[in-house]
Motif scaffolding. Sequence first.
Motif, PDB file in Angstrom:
ATOM      1  N   PHE A  60       0.826  -1.203   0.000  1.00 56.97           N
ATOM      2  CA  PHE A  60       0.000   0.000   0.000  1.00 56.97           C
ATOM      3  C   PHE A  60       0.862   1.255   0.000  1.00 56.97           C
ATOM      4  O   PHE A  60       0.616   2.196  -0.768  1.00 56.97           O
ATOM      5  N   VAL A  61       1.886   1.299   0.845  1.00 59.58           N
ATOM      6  CA  VAL A  61       2.759   2.467   0.922  1.00 59.58           C
ATOM      7  C   VAL A  61       3.520   2.650  -0.388  1.00 59.58           C
ATOM      8  O   VAL A  61       3.651   3.772  -0.904  1.00 59.58           O
ATOM      9  N   VAL A  62       4.012   1.552  -0.959  1.00 59.25           N
ATOM     10  CA  VAL A  62       4.742   1.622  -2.226  1.00 59.25           C
ATOM     11  C   VAL A  62       3.843   2.163  -3.331  1.00 59.25           C
ATOM     12  O   VAL A  62       4.229   3.058  -4.093  1.00 59.25           O
ATOM     13  N   PHE A  63       2.620   1.656  -3.427  1.00 54.81           N
ATOM     14  CA  PHE A  63       1.714   2.123  -4.471  1.00 54.81           C
ATOM     15  C   PHE A  63       1.218   3.544  -4.212  1.00 54.81           C
ATOM     16  O   PHE A  63       0.903   4.265  -5.151  1.00 54.81           O
ATOM     17  N   LEU A  64       1.150   3.952  -2.962  1.00 58.56           N
ATOM     18  CA  LEU A  64       0.785   5.329  -2.663  1.00 58.56           C
ATOM     19  C   LEU A  64       1.856   6.288  -3.191  1.00 58.56           C
ATOM     20  O   LEU A  64       1.541   7.307  -3.816  1.00 58.56           O
ATOM     21  N   VAL A  65       3.110   5.947  -2.978  1.00 58.18           N
ATOM     22  CA  VAL A  65       4.213   6.768  -3.505  1.00 58.18           C
ATOM     23  C   VAL A  65       4.218   6.725  -5.033  1.00 58.18           C
ATOM     24  O   VAL A  65       4.395   7.748  -5.691  1.00 58.18           O
ATOM     25  N   LEU A  66       4.004   5.534  -5.602  1.00 59.57           N
ATOM     26  CA  LEU A  66       3.968   5.418  -7.057  1.00 59.57           C
ATOM     27  C   LEU A  66       2.827   6.232  -7.670  1.00 59.57           C
ATOM     28  O   LEU A  66       2.967   6.766  -8.770  1.00 59.57           O
ATOM     29  N   THR A  67       1.708   6.318  -6.968  1.00 60.05           N
ATOM     30  CA  THR A  67       0.577   7.098  -7.462  1.00 60.05           C
ATOM     31  C   THR A  67       0.947   8.572  -7.588  1.00 60.05           C
ATOM     32  O   THR A  67       0.650   9.215  -8.603  1.00 60.05           O
ATOM     33  N   VAL A  68       1.608   9.104  -6.578  1.00 63.48           N
ATOM     34  CA  VAL A  68       2.017  10.509  -6.621  1.00 63.48           C
ATOM     35  C   VAL A  68       3.000  10.746  -7.771  1.00 63.48           C
ATOM     36  O   VAL A  68       2.852  11.691  -8.544  1.00 63.48           O
ATOM     37  N   VAL A  69       3.976   9.867  -7.906  1.00 64.02           N
ATOM     38  CA  VAL A  69       4.964  10.008  -8.978  1.00 64.02           C
ATOM     39  C   VAL A  69       4.295   9.877 -10.344  1.00 64.02           C
ATOM     40  O   VAL A  69       4.584  10.646 -11.263  1.00 64.02           O
ATOM     41  N   TRP A  70       3.388   8.931 -10.481  1.00 68.06           N
ATOM     42  CA  TRP A  70       2.708   8.684 -11.759  1.00 68.06           C
ATOM     43  C   TRP A  70       1.852   9.880 -12.170  1.00 68.06           C
ATOM     44  O   TRP A  70       1.859  10.298 -13.323  1.00 68.06           O
ATOM     45  N   ILE A  71       1.093  10.440 -11.224  1.00 67.95           N
ATOM     46  CA  ILE A  71       0.245  11.599 -11.529  1.00 67.95           C
ATOM     47  C   ILE A  71       1.105  12.803 -11.896  1.00 67.95           C
ATOM     48  O   ILE A  71       0.790  13.540 -12.844  1.00 67.95           O
ATOM     49  N   LEU A  72       2.204  13.016 -11.178  1.00 68.66           N
ATOM     50  CA  LEU A  72       3.087  14.134 -11.522  1.00 68.66           C
ATOM     51  C   LEU A  72       3.689  13.957 -12.906  1.00 68.66           C
ATOM     52  O   LEU A  72       3.830  14.921 -13.656  1.00 68.66           O
ATOM     53  N   LYS A  73       4.039  12.738 -13.274  1.00 69.83           N
ATOM     54  CA  LYS A  73       4.614  12.470 -14.587  1.00 69.83           C
ATOM     55  C   LYS A  73       3.587  12.695 -15.689  1.00 69.83           C
ATOM     56  O   LYS A  73       3.871  13.293 -16.711  1.00 69.83           O
ATOM     57  N   LEU A  74       2.372  12.226 -15.487  1.00 66.02           N
ATOM     58  CA  LEU A  74       1.351  12.323 -16.527  1.00 66.02           C
ATOM     59  C   LEU A  74       0.812  13.740 -16.709  1.00 66.02           C
ATOM     60  O   LEU A  74       0.362  14.091 -17.791  1.00 66.02           O
ATOM     61  N   THR A  75       0.841  14.526 -15.660  1.00 68.65           N
ATOM     62  CA  THR A  75       0.264  15.866 -15.767  1.00 68.65           C
ATOM     63  C   THR A  75       1.309  16.938 -16.020  1.00 68.65           C
ATOM     64  O   THR A  75       0.957  18.110 -16.134  1.00 68.65           O
ATOM     65  N   SER A  76       2.557  16.575 -16.115  1.00 64.40           N
ATOM     66  CA  SER A  76       3.585  17.591 -16.326  1.00 64.40           C
ATOM     67  C   SER A  76       3.614  18.017 -17.791  1.00 64.40           C
ATOM     68  O   SER A  76       3.594  17.216 -18.698  1.00 64.40           O
ATOM     69  N   GLU A  77       3.626  19.303 -17.979  1.00 64.25           N
ATOM     70  CA  GLU A  77       3.769  19.904 -19.297  1.00 64.25           C
ATOM     71  C   GLU A  77       4.875  20.938 -19.194  1.00 64.25           C
ATOM     72  O   GLU A  77       4.975  21.665 -18.204  1.00 64.25           O
ATOM     73  N   SER A  78       5.695  21.021 -20.205  1.00 67.22           N
ATOM     74  CA  SER A  78       6.861  21.897 -20.135  1.00 67.22           C
ATOM     75  C   SER A  78       6.487  23.380 -20.051  1.00 67.22           C
ATOM     76  O   SER A  78       7.225  24.182 -19.510  1.00 67.22           O
ATOM     77  N   THR A  79       5.331  23.754 -20.555  1.00 62.34           N
ATOM     78  CA  THR A  79       4.948  25.169 -20.567  1.00 62.34           C
ATOM     79  C   THR A  79       4.121  25.578 -19.359  1.00 62.34           C
ATOM     80  O   THR A  79       3.801  26.742 -19.212  1.00 62.34           O
ATOM     81  N   LYS A  80       3.760  24.613 -18.503  1.00 62.82           N
ATOM     82  CA  LYS A  80       2.919  24.925 -17.341  1.00 62.82           C
ATOM     83  C   LYS A  80       3.614  24.487 -16.065  1.00 62.82           C
ATOM     84  O   LYS A  80       4.321  23.496 -16.051  1.00 62.82           O
ATOM     85  N   PRO A  81       3.391  25.225 -14.980  1.00 64.93           N
ATOM     86  CA  PRO A  81       4.019  24.821 -13.708  1.00 64.93           C
ATOM     87  C   PRO A  81       3.377  23.571 -13.128  1.00 64.93           C
ATOM     88  O   PRO A  81       2.264  23.255 -13.437  1.00 64.93           O
TER      89      PRO A  81
END
Length: 81
Positions: A60-81
């Motif tokens: 659960f803890v591992v997947f909780l951390v992976l969820t945060v990393v995954w969402i940050l990766k998918l929503t990152s755009e170079s032109t937006k903060p």
Amino acid sequence: MGRRIITTQLESKKAAKIDGYFDRLIKYIPSEIVGAWIAIKGLITSADDVPINLLLWVLFVVFLVLTVVWILKLTSESTKP
């Protein structure tokens, strides 16, 4: 539908509707992480002679951390903060 949350009309690239509560909730739940959780949980619970509760909490803890990393990766755009 991308995973980026649109709270104001200025954040969208085109004329898109502003995300409501349920739209934001769905975008925050990555289906890849949920699928991996179900698969690995099934493997752990079917095994014998393993500390099931401890492994599930660690998972659960591992997947909780992976969820945060995954969402940050998918929503990152170079032109937006």
